[in-house]
Design an enzyme around this catalytic site. Structure first.
Site, short mmCIF file in Angstrom:
data_model
loop_
_atom_site.label_atom_id
_atom_site.label_comp_id
_atom_site.label_asym_id
_atom_site.label_seq_id
_atom_site.Cartn_x
_atom_site.Cartn_y
_atom_site.Cartn_z
N CYS A 87 0.46 35.83 33.96
CA CYS A 87 1.28 35.45 35.12
C CYS A 87 0.96 36.36 36.29
O CYS A 87 1.01 35.95 37.45
CB CYS A 87 2.77 35.60 34.80
SG CYS A 87 3.44 34.45 33.63
N LEU A 144 -16.52 62.23 29.50
CA LEU A 144 -15.79 63.47 29.20
C LEU A 144 -14.94 63.98 30.37
O LEU A 144 -14.04 64.79 30.16
CB LEU A 144 -16.77 64.57 28.77
CG LEU A 144 -17.56 64.25 27.47
CD1 LEU A 144 -18.45 65.43 27.11
CD2 LEU A 144 -16.63 63.92 26.31
N ASP A 165 -11.72 50.18 18.96
CA ASP A 165 -12.73 50.53 19.97
C ASP A 165 -14.10 50.44 19.31
O ASP A 165 -14.32 51.04 18.26
CB ASP A 165 -12.48 51.94 20.52
CG ASP A 165 -13.20 52.17 21.85
OD1 ASP A 165 -14.39 51.80 21.97
OD2 ASP A 165 -12.57 52.72 22.77
N ASP A 173 -10.94 48.33 29.61
CA ASP A 173 -11.39 48.59 30.97
C ASP A 173 -11.86 47.33 31.71
O ASP A 173 -12.56 47.43 32.70
CB ASP A 173 -12.50 49.65 30.97
CG ASP A 173 -13.76 49.14 30.28
OD1 ASP A 173 -13.74 48.01 29.76
OD2 ASP A 173 -14.76 49.88 30.27
N CYS A 184 -14.63 50.66 35.23
CA CYS A 184 -14.73 51.91 35.97
C CYS A 184 -16.14 52.48 35.92
O CYS A 184 -16.46 53.41 36.65
CB CYS A 184 -13.70 52.91 35.49
SG CYS A 184 -13.79 53.28 33.78
N ARG A 211 -12.69 62.44 31.76
CA ARG A 211 -11.35 61.85 31.70
C ARG A 211 -10.89 61.53 30.29
O ARG A 211 -9.85 60.93 30.11
CB ARG A 211 -11.31 60.57 32.54
CG ARG A 211 -12.17 59.45 31.97
CD ARG A 211 -12.23 58.25 32.89
NE ARG A 211 -12.92 57.12 32.27
CZ ARG A 211 -14.23 57.04 32.08
NH1 ARG A 211 -15.01 58.06 32.44
NH2 ARG A 211 -14.77 55.98 31.52
#
Ligand SMILES: [Zn+2]
Length: 248
Positions: A171, A70, A61, A129, A185, A72
């Site tokens: 696919c 924060l 990351d 994401d 998001c 989630r």
């Protein structure tokens, strides 16, 4: 790969399960898993996998914590704002389980570096994401022959799928989503506990897969509806012309 007395104590509630036992626990210890994204999905996957004693975790990351994460991402605290998610996730894992070897990588994964970052793992869990990253990761996993567990949550919808060889993630989504600007998001929003639900489901699937519990979990997509609070499952057909796995 043997378990020490301390490990036998620590994993006692796992080892007592007939489907896991000492054999399954040793498989978990031998497993090398790369986790892409220490965000909402990663915040559920990392504690679960570190807790059960996955031997080696690579945490990829390049992001830093923001206050808007924060609601989630329970790996982080208010004081963590501005600090590296990969480093904080490493500290979390180290405090939770000293028997886990964790390695943070502060790089944004893409088609240019995915092969280098993912080589040598037994499973890749993608909690990123956006579609561009997911497709680049999927194509690389197909090339390397590494199973891919893809987990995503946006708005009220979650999805988790395990892909090995054929069908692959491409696919399922096709070629229309390689652009960098598809979904994420930040724009669409995501319900608080949804990422935890989906991330823990992904962790459970990963554990079952590594230990060998249940039927073959590959090629299926599990969909969670956070409004109806229900899961359903669909089978992903292989796409014969898929440019990643089509000739596999
Ligand atoms: Zn494919």
């Amino acid at each position: 790969m043997n378990l020490s007395d301390q490990e036998l104590d620590r994993y006692a509630r796992h080892i007592v399960l007939p489907q896991v036992g000492g054999v399954g626990q040793r498989k978990l210890k031998a497993a090398r898993i790369a986790i892409i994204g220490a965000g909402g999905i990663g915040s559920a996957v990392l504690p679960a996998l570190a807790g059960v004693g996955i031997g080696s975790l690579t945490i990829i990351d390049d992001d830093v914590v923001e206050l808007a994460n924060l609601h989630r991402q329970p790996l982080f605290r208010e004081r963590d704002a501005g600090y590296s998610k990969a480093d904080l996730a490493l500290q979390f894992v180290q405090r939770l389980n000293r028997f886990v070897k964790a390695r943070p990588i502060q790089e944004r994964i893409g088609s240019d570096n995915a092969e280098r970052l993912l080589t040598g793992h037994d499973l890749v869990i993608d909690g990123s994401d956006n579609f561009a990253t997911r497709l680049a990761v999927s194509d690389t996993c197909v090339e390397l022959g590494v199973p891919l567990l893809s987990a995503a949550a946006v708005q009220f919808q979650g999805q988790v799928g395990l892909f090995r060889a054929q069908p692959c993630y491409r696919c399922f989504v096709g070629d229309a989503f390689d652009a960098e600007d598809c979904d994420n998001c930040a724009e669409l929003g995501v319900l608080g506990a949804l990422t935890g639900t989906v991330g823990n489901f992904a962790a459970l699937l990963a554990i079952n897969f590594i230990v060998g519990i249940g039927d073959d979990p590959t090629g299926k997509l599990h969909l969670f509806d956070g409004e109806a609070l229900s899961w359903r499952e669909i089978r992903i057909p292989p796409e014969p012309g898929c440019r990643a796995c089509g000739s596999a």
